[in-house]
Write a protein that holds these residues in place. Sequence first.
Motif, PDB file in Angstrom:
ATOM      1  N   VAL A 185       0.816  -1.211   0.000  1.00 40.34           N
ATOM      2  CA  VAL A 185       0.000   0.000   0.000  1.00 40.34           C
ATOM      3  C   VAL A 185       0.857   1.271   0.000  1.00 40.34           C
ATOM      4  O   VAL A 185       0.465   2.298  -0.546  1.00 40.34           O
ATOM      5  CB  VAL A 185      -0.959   0.006   1.213  1.00 40.34           C
ATOM      6  N   GLU A 186       2.055   1.185   0.619  1.00 40.92           N
ATOM      7  CA  GLU A 186       2.900   2.378   0.679  1.00 40.92           C
ATOM      8  C   GLU A 186       3.302   2.874  -0.706  1.00 40.92           C
ATOM      9  O   GLU A 186       3.608   4.053  -0.899  1.00 40.92           O
ATOM     10  CB  GLU A 186       4.151   2.100   1.519  1.00 40.92           C
ATOM     11  N   ARG A 187       3.270   1.973  -1.697  1.00 41.60           N
ATOM     12  CA  ARG A 187       3.610   2.377  -3.057  1.00 41.60           C
ATOM     13  C   ARG A 187       2.592   3.370  -3.622  1.00 41.60           C
ATOM     14  O   ARG A 187       2.909   4.152  -4.521  1.00 41.60           O
ATOM     15  CB  ARG A 187       3.686   1.152  -3.976  1.00 41.60           C
ATOM     16  N   ILE A 188       1.379   3.310  -3.102  1.00 38.38           N
ATOM     17  CA  ILE A 188       0.343   4.234  -3.565  1.00 38.38           C
ATOM     18  C   ILE A 188       0.743   5.678  -3.245  1.00 38.38           C
ATOM     19  O   ILE A 188       0.378   6.610  -3.959  1.00 38.38           O
ATOM     20  CB  ILE A 188      -1.025   3.886  -2.942  1.00 38.38           C
ATOM     21  N   SER A 189       1.518   5.859  -2.176  1.00 35.99           N
ATOM     22  CA  SER A 189       1.942   7.202  -1.790  1.00 35.99           C
ATOM     23  C   SER A 189       2.803   7.861  -2.858  1.00 35.99           C
ATOM     24  O   SER A 189       2.932   9.085  -2.906  1.00 35.99           O
ATOM     25  CB  SER A 189       2.707   7.158  -0.459  1.00 35.99           C
ATOM     26  N   MET A 191       2.212   7.538  -6.057  1.00 36.43           N
ATOM     27  CA  MET A 191       1.393   7.761  -7.239  1.00 36.43           C
ATOM     28  C   MET A 191       0.887   9.201  -7.285  1.00 36.43           C
ATOM     29  O   MET A 191       1.283  10.029  -6.488  1.00 36.43           O
ATOM     30  CB  MET A 191       0.225   6.764  -7.253  1.00 36.43           C
ATOM     31  N   GLY A 192       0.004   9.469  -8.240  1.00 32.61           N
ATOM     32  CA  GLY A 192      -0.553  10.810  -8.371  1.00 32.61           C
ATOM     33  C   GLY A 192      -0.200  11.425  -9.714  1.00 32.61           C
ATOM     34  O   GLY A 192       0.537  10.848 -10.512  1.00 32.61           O
ATOM     35  N   PRO A 193      -0.717  12.618  -9.988  1.00 27.13           N
ATOM     36  CA  PRO A 193      -0.441  13.312 -11.268  1.00 27.13           C
ATOM     37  C   PRO A 193       1.039  13.606 -11.461  1.00 27.13           C
ATOM     38  O   PRO A 193       1.537  13.639 -12.574  1.00 27.13           O
ATOM     39  CB  PRO A 193      -1.246  14.610 -11.142  1.00 27.13           C
ATOM     40  N   ILE A 194       1.752  13.852 -10.335  1.00 27.12           N
ATOM     41  CA  ILE A 194       3.200  14.037 -10.354  1.00 27.12           C
ATOM     42  C   ILE A 194       3.788  12.901  -9.528  1.00 27.12           C
ATOM     43  O   ILE A 194       3.444  12.739  -8.355  1.00 27.12           O
ATOM     44  CB  ILE A 194       3.621  15.396  -9.764  1.00 27.12           C
ATOM     45  N   VAL A 195       4.672  12.114 -10.119  1.00 26.67           N
ATOM     46  CA  VAL A 195       5.184  10.913  -9.471  1.00 26.67           C
ATOM     47  C   VAL A 195       6.203  11.233  -8.397  1.00 26.67           C
ATOM     48  O   VAL A 195       7.060  12.103  -8.572  1.00 26.67           O
ATOM     49  CB  VAL A 195       5.833   9.973 -10.520  1.00 26.67           C
ATOM     50  N   SER A 266     -10.711   7.250  -5.092  1.00 22.70           N
ATOM     51  CA  SER A 266     -10.320   6.656  -3.812  1.00 22.70           C
ATOM     52  C   SER A 266      -8.804   6.675  -3.647  1.00 22.70           C
ATOM     53  O   SER A 266      -8.281   6.951  -2.561  1.00 22.70           O
ATOM     54  CB  SER A 266     -10.829   5.204  -3.731  1.00 22.70           C
ATOM     55  N   THR A 267      -8.100   6.392  -4.732  1.00 16.44           N
ATOM     56  CA  THR A 267      -6.636   6.398  -4.700  1.00 16.44           C
ATOM     57  C   THR A 267      -6.118   7.784  -4.367  1.00 16.44           C
ATOM     58  O   THR A 267      -5.215   7.947  -3.533  1.00 16.44           O
ATOM     59  CB  THR A 267      -6.066   5.946  -6.063  1.00 16.44           C
ATOM     60  N   ASP A 268      -6.689   8.799  -5.004  1.00 11.38           N
ATOM     61  CA  ASP A 268      -6.252  10.173  -4.765  1.00 11.38           C
ATOM     62  C   ASP A 268      -6.537  10.623  -3.334  1.00 11.38           C
ATOM     63  O   ASP A 268      -5.836  11.482  -2.796  1.00 11.38           O
ATOM     64  CB  ASP A 268      -6.930  11.115  -5.761  1.00 11.38           C
ATOM     65  N   ALA A 269      -7.573  10.051  -2.736  1.00 14.41           N
ATOM     66  CA  ALA A 269      -7.880  10.380  -1.344  1.00 14.41           C
ATOM     67  C   ALA A 269      -6.872   9.725  -0.394  1.00 14.41           C
ATOM     68  O   ALA A 269      -6.558  10.266   0.672  1.00 14.41           O
ATOM     69  CB  ALA A 269      -9.295   9.921  -1.002  1.00 14.41           C
ATOM     70  N   LEU A 270      -6.351   8.574  -0.798  1.00 14.70           N
ATOM     71  CA  LEU A 270      -5.390   7.838   0.033  1.00 14.70           C
ATOM     72  C   LEU A 270      -3.988   8.441  -0.024  1.00 14.70           C
ATOM     73  O   LEU A 270      -3.258   8.414   0.972  1.00 14.70           O
ATOM     74  CB  LEU A 270      -5.315   6.381  -0.425  1.00 14.70           C
ATOM     75  N   LYS A 276       1.644  11.276   4.652  1.00 14.61           N
ATOM     76  CA  LYS A 276       1.823  11.802   6.012  1.00 14.61           C
ATOM     77  C   LYS A 276       2.286  10.722   6.979  1.00 14.61           C
ATOM     78  O   LYS A 276       3.020  10.995   7.928  1.00 14.61           O
ATOM     79  CB  LYS A 276       0.501  12.397   6.516  1.00 14.61           C
ATOM     80  N   SER A 277       1.831   9.490   6.739  1.00 15.92           N
ATOM     81  CA  SER A 277       2.112   8.406   7.691  1.00 15.92           C
ATOM     82  C   SER A 277       3.381   7.616   7.394  1.00 15.92           C
ATOM     83  O   SER A 277       3.892   6.911   8.264  1.00 15.92           O
ATOM     84  CB  SER A 277       0.932   7.423   7.715  1.00 15.92           C
ATOM     85  N   ILE A 278       3.911   7.742   6.173  1.00 16.04           N
ATOM     86  CA  ILE A 278       5.087   6.956   5.797  1.00 16.04           C
ATOM     87  C   ILE A 278       6.359   7.769   6.000  1.00 16.04           C
ATOM     88  O   ILE A 278       6.481   8.899   5.539  1.00 16.04           O
ATOM     89  CB  ILE A 278       4.988   6.501   4.321  1.00 16.04           C
ATOM     90  N   GLU A 279       7.294   7.168   6.699  1.00 16.60           N
ATOM     91  CA  GLU A 279       8.577   7.816   6.924  1.00 16.60           C
ATOM     92  C   GLU A 279       9.527   7.451   5.787  1.00 16.60           C
ATOM     93  O   GLU A 279       9.772   6.275   5.527  1.00 16.60           O
ATOM     94  CB  GLU A 279       9.184   7.367   8.258  1.00 16.60           C
ATOM     95  N   VAL A 280      10.029   8.443   5.125  1.00 17.79           N
ATOM     96  CA  VAL A 280      10.966   8.216   4.033  1.00 17.79           C
ATOM     97  C   VAL A 280      12.381   8.286   4.571  1.00 17.79           C
ATOM     98  O   VAL A 280      12.791   9.281   5.164  1.00 17.79           O
ATOM     99  CB  VAL A 280      10.783   9.270   2.915  1.00 17.79           C
ATOM    100  N   GLY A 281      13.124   7.188   4.400  1.00 13.20           N
ATOM    101  CA  GLY A 281      14.482   7.125   4.918  1.00 13.20           C
ATOM    102  C   GLY A 281      15.412   8.065   4.167  1.00 13.20           C
ATOM    103  O   GLY A 281      15.088   8.555   3.085  1.00 13.20           O
ATOM    104  N   PRO A 282      16.583   8.308   4.715  1.00 13.81           N
ATOM    105  CA  PRO A 282      17.545   9.213   4.074  1.00 13.81           C
ATOM    106  C   PRO A 282      18.045   8.641   2.754  1.00 13.81           C
ATOM    107  O   PRO A 282      18.268   7.439   2.616  1.00 13.81           O
ATOM    108  CB  PRO A 282      18.673   9.308   5.097  1.00 13.81           C
TER     109      PRO A 282
END
Length: 309
Positions: A185-189, A191-195, A266-270, A276-282
Amino acid sequence: MMCARCGRKPAEIELSYMKESVCSGCFLGMIENRVRKNIRTNRLLGSLDKTAVALSGGKDSAVSLHILKMLHAKAPRSELSAITIDQGIKGTEGGLKAAKKLCKVLEVEHHVFSFKKEYGVSMDALMKKVKEMDNSTPACSFCGVLRRNLLNEKARDLKLDKIATGHNLDDEVQSSLMNILRGEVERISRMGPIVGVVRDPAFVPRIKPLRDCPEEEVLKYAKLQNIPFSASRCPYSGEAFRSTVRKALGMIEERHPGTKFQLLKSTDALIPLLRKSIEVGPLTRCGACGEITSGELCRVCQIRKELDF
């Protein structure tokens, strides 16, 4: 039956998810307005942007280039070109020919790069090596990584501000459902109009002008506008999980028109919630090639090490 929009011409195209039928002229205008709205709402392009379309020669990227060329006329200080990556797959040569023809017709600068020249191996040769190693990994897992890496590298060399891809509505919702079914599911983060989630000078942003356009409508648009494109499919695409998901979504859409648009909504809402919830490592630099990565080696170098090329 007359067109539901203009009421002057016979209806030729049925839009079941909208419960209306339209003439070809109104249909073309609808697609173009949809792309304009997507670009405007999501701020995909600026008036001074130097943009290239990732042009495979298929219908989606061809339509993306065609429409962006139309819009380019209203932003004369911007720059538009096309980049084609030749993966070296037998049976897909028509894509490169179509890409060259379209760029000539539209008078767009065309850059062509190949796996063979840049990586020293074609995709066909690579998959032969994979089979000899008794590796069951599907071709798309290798090809996608190598293609995106080369596209980003060359776009950076060309000092581009954006890369426009031909991803349509079907591509987006297929990816979303695939990520859910795989538990990724984190891969959905991303996604979007700008990758992407992280902005870094090493990555050239990728935008999706056709994201709100169903694949079937993109095909109709290409045919109505007589846009040169190749209809051939990659011979390796049948191996992919995406092929199964495509068929399943097609069946659901046929029985329940509008499902794909609802899934995109639904995807755009997610996406913002997940970001906000996923921590991106350095991010660090790959120890082998120096490209940006989150580990010791980037995925491209991992593949090169694994397959020894």
